[in-house]
Design a protein around this motif. Structure first.
Motif, mmCIF file in Angstrom:
data_model
loop_
_atom_site.group_PDB
_atom_site.id
_atom_site.type_symbol
_atom_site.label_atom_id
_atom_site.label_comp_id
_atom_site.label_asym_id
_atom_site.label_seq_id
_atom_site.Cartn_x
_atom_site.Cartn_y
_atom_site.Cartn_z
ATOM 1 N N GLU A 1 -0.460 -4.150 4.869
ATOM 2 C CA GLU A 1 0.743 -3.724 4.291
ATOM 3 C C GLU A 1 0.670 -2.906 3.703
ATOM 4 N N CYS A 2 2.136 -1.805 4.259
ATOM 5 C CA CYS A 2 2.335 -0.306 3.024
ATOM 6 C C CYS A 2 3.146 0.567 3.802
ATOM 7 N N ASP A 3 4.086 0.984 2.869
ATOM 8 C CA ASP A 3 5.027 1.772 3.499
ATOM 9 C C ASP A 3 4.819 2.661 4.169
ATOM 10 N N LEU A 4 3.699 3.955 4.136
ATOM 11 C CA LEU A 4 3.131 4.733 5.114
ATOM 12 C C LEU A 4 2.204 4.915 5.391
ATOM 13 N N ILE A 5 1.937 4.892 6.927
ATOM 14 C CA ILE A 5 -0.132 5.482 6.856
ATOM 15 C C ILE A 5 0.147 7.317 7.116
ATOM 16 N N VAL A 6 -1.383 7.839 6.995
ATOM 17 C CA VAL A 6 -1.262 8.310 6.526
ATOM 18 C C VAL A 6 -2.786 9.117 7.508
ATOM 19 N N THR A 7 -2.575 9.657 8.882
ATOM 20 C CA THR A 7 -3.881 9.829 9.020
ATOM 21 C C THR A 7 -3.616 11.029 10.164
ATOM 22 N N THR A 8 -4.617 11.648 11.289
ATOM 23 C CA THR A 8 -5.187 13.103 11.502
ATOM 24 C C THR A 8 -4.364 12.153 13.673
ATOM 25 N N GLU A 9 -3.947 13.597 13.933
ATOM 26 C CA GLU A 9 -3.467 13.823 15.206
ATOM 27 C C GLU A 9 -4.562 12.902 16.534
ATOM 28 N N GLY A 10 -5.732 12.770 16.160
ATOM 29 C CA GLY A 10 -6.900 12.382 17.020
ATOM 30 C C GLY A 10 -6.465 11.381 17.023
ATOM 31 N N PHE A 11 -5.346 10.178 15.731
ATOM 32 C CA PHE A 11 -5.072 8.877 15.864
ATOM 33 C C PHE A 11 -3.846 8.013 16.661
ATOM 34 N N ARG A 12 -3.397 9.720 16.389
ATOM 35 C CA ARG A 12 -1.453 9.016 17.116
ATOM 36 C C ARG A 12 -2.330 8.121 18.450
ATOM 37 N N LYS A 13 -2.930 7.974 18.923
ATOM 38 C CA LYS A 13 -2.255 7.244 20.554
ATOM 39 C C LYS A 13 -2.636 5.351 19.765
ATOM 40 N N ASN A 14 -3.390 4.603 18.818
ATOM 41 C CA ASN A 14 -3.335 3.989 18.167
ATOM 42 C C ASN A 14 -2.527 3.284 17.209
ATOM 43 N N MET B 1 5.732 3.413 -3.596
ATOM 44 C CA MET B 1 5.400 3.372 -3.099
ATOM 45 C C MET B 1 3.769 3.103 -2.094
ATOM 46 N N LYS B 2 3.764 2.535 -1.212
ATOM 47 C CA LYS B 2 2.220 2.428 -0.874
ATOM 48 C C LYS B 2 1.862 2.741 0.411
ATOM 49 N N ILE B 3 0.907 4.234 0.092
ATOM 50 C CA ILE B 3 0.597 4.257 1.400
ATOM 51 C C ILE B 3 -0.987 4.713 1.634
ATOM 52 N N ILE B 4 -1.847 4.789 3.014
ATOM 53 C CA ILE B 4 -2.393 4.459 3.414
ATOM 54 C C ILE B 4 -2.815 5.188 4.283
ATOM 55 N N THR B 5 -4.543 6.041 3.465
ATOM 56 C CA THR B 5 -4.937 6.990 4.997
ATOM 57 C C THR B 5 -5.719 6.446 5.730
ATOM 58 N N VAL B 6 -6.138 6.893 7.061
ATOM 59 C CA VAL B 6 -6.663 6.254 8.123
ATOM 60 C C VAL B 6 -7.773 7.020 8.609
ATOM 61 N N CYS B 7 -9.657 6.713 8.693
ATOM 62 C CA CYS B 7 -9.753 7.436 9.541
ATOM 63 C C CYS B 7 -10.738 6.367 10.322
ATOM 64 N N GLY B 8 -11.526 6.981 10.784
ATOM 65 C CA GLY B 8 -12.247 6.194 11.805
ATOM 66 C C GLY B 8 -13.506 4.634 11.598
ATOM 67 N N LEU B 9 -13.669 5.498 10.028
ATOM 68 C CA LEU B 9 -14.657 4.523 9.392
ATOM 69 C C LEU B 9 -14.246 3.939 8.130
ATOM 70 N N GLY B 10 -13.412 4.763 7.569
ATOM 71 C CA GLY B 10 -12.311 4.271 5.634
ATOM 72 C C GLY B 10 -13.269 4.927 4.714
ATOM 73 N N VAL B 11 -14.217 5.890 5.364
ATOM 74 C CA VAL B 11 -15.039 6.319 4.429
ATOM 75 C C VAL B 11 -14.681 7.916 3.942
ATOM 76 N N GLY B 12 -15.586 8.901 4.849
ATOM 77 C CA GLY B 12 -15.297 10.095 5.329
ATOM 78 C C GLY B 12 -13.919 10.849 5.161
#
Length: 92
Positions: free
Chosen positions: A46-59, A1-12
């Motif tokens: 491409e990924c199986d799952l994205i994990v991010t914060t509630e703040g990015f829900r609209k995206n 399974m490939k998971i990507i975690t996401v934030c605004g800048l992709g760093v912190g």
């Protein structure tokens, strides 16, 4: 399974989430490959799952393969959210 975690800048935040997701997945007992990316880059990945914060829900309103967390360092919350997702999609 490939998971990507996401934030605004992709760093912190996404790097911290990557470590949190890694701990949670170890507790769940599922093997995965985790990467961390920014909002702009993740759309082309491409990924199986994205994990991010509630703040990015609209995206990600048009995607179903997303888990949202409130606290990026809370392994228990992340584990619970992941387990809910996996159970809903019959993955565990």
């Amino acid at each position: 399974m490939k998971i990507i975690t996401v934030c605004g800048l992709g760093v912190g935040s996404s790097l911290i989430m990557k470590m949190t997701v890694d701990s949670a997945m170890s507790q769940i007992g599922l093997k995965c490959h985790i990467e961390h990316w920014d909002m702009g880059t993740v759309k082309g990945r491409e990924c199986d799952l994205i994990v991010t914060t509630e703040g990015f829900r609209k995206n990600f309103a048009d995607q179903e393969n997303v888990v949202y967390v409130n606290n990026i360092v809370d392994v228990a919350e992340t584990k619970n959210r992941l387990e809910e997702y996996f159970k809903k999609h019959n993955l565990i």
